[in-house]
Write an enzyme that holds these catalytic residues in place. Sequence first.
Site, PDB file in Angstrom:
ATOM      1  N   CYS A   1      -8.051  61.117 -92.204  1.00  0.00           N
ATOM      2  CA  CYS A   1      -7.071  61.181 -91.124  1.00  0.00           C
ATOM      3  C   CYS A   1      -5.734  61.640 -91.702  1.00  0.00           C
ATOM      4  O   CYS A   1      -5.244  61.075 -92.689  1.00  0.00           O
ATOM      5  CB  CYS A   1      -6.924  59.799 -90.473  1.00  0.00           C
TER       6      CYS A   1
ATOM      7  N   CYS B   1      -3.100  58.500 -91.452  1.00  0.00           N
ATOM      8  CA  CYS B   1      -3.133  57.263 -92.239  1.00  0.00           C
ATOM      9  C   CYS B   1      -4.031  57.337 -93.474  1.00  0.00           C
ATOM     10  O   CYS B   1      -4.160  56.348 -94.189  1.00  0.00           O
ATOM     11  CB  CYS B   1      -3.569  56.100 -91.361  1.00  0.00           C
TER      12      CYS B   1
ATOM     13  N   CYS C   1      -9.178  57.727 -84.787  1.00  0.00           N
ATOM     14  CA  CYS C   1      -9.240  57.055 -86.079  1.00  0.00           C
ATOM     15  C   CYS C   1      -9.279  55.549 -85.854  1.00  0.00           C
ATOM     16  O   CYS C   1      -8.468  54.999 -85.112  1.00  0.00           O
ATOM     17  CB  CYS C   1      -8.021  57.437 -86.916  1.00  0.00           C
TER      18      CYS C   1
ATOM     19  N   CYS D   1      -5.733  53.935 -87.417  1.00  0.00           N
ATOM     20  CA  CYS D   1      -4.408  54.121 -86.801  1.00  0.00           C
ATOM     21  C   CYS D   1      -4.470  54.485 -85.323  1.00  0.00           C
ATOM     22  O   CYS D   1      -3.434  54.539 -84.660  1.00  0.00           O
ATOM     23  CB  CYS D   1      -3.598  55.165 -87.560  1.00  0.00           C
TER      24      CYS D   1
ATOM     25  N   CYS E   1     -16.335  67.423 -82.846  1.00  0.00           N
ATOM     26  CA  CYS E   1     -15.486  68.614 -82.791  1.00  0.00           C
ATOM     27  C   CYS E   1     -14.044  68.152 -83.003  1.00  0.00           C
ATOM     28  O   CYS E   1     -13.419  67.601 -82.089  1.00  0.00           O
ATOM     29  CB  CYS E   1     -15.685  69.286 -81.432  1.00  0.00           C
TER      30      CYS E   1
END
Length: 158
Positions: free
Chosen positions: A76, A79, A124, A127, A147
């Site tokens: 991510c 984070c 995510c 976060c 995607c």
Amino acid sequence: MDRRHFLGGITGGIMAVALWQVWPQRAEAAYPFALSDAEWKKRLSPWAYKVLRQKATEFPGSSPLNEEHRAGLFSCAGCDQQLFSSKTKFDSGTGWPSFWAALPRSVGTSRDLGLGEIRTEVHCARCGGHLGHVFDDGPRPTGRRYCMNGVALRFNPA
């Protein structure tokens, strides 16, 4: 019951169902990694902020990660939570980095009706940042196509 009350009840029921359909499905939950809006703006590029925090979508074909073929992990961009292994990356032909599986407990999903169709949003798990969407038209072994917006990801070579 007269006709006016009957029609009013029907109309009210239809409106309740319509509101339920567009009501946010995921309140801003308490995630293990949380920042204020000002801190997110400082931490992320303007485009990453729009995608991760405001659920925008980057333009297809715009991510350099489409051409990333080295071994490693995709994390991510907000984070640094590890999300996808390069072993599950494939070329979906859509213009966005695509994967057939996420790492265990790395992502969450919620219903998204933003374009007038039912889609499954992927965020995510650490976060809450918006990553993209998952569809059931991917390759074996899972049949899934995650995607993802490339700007929401960071690649870490092995």
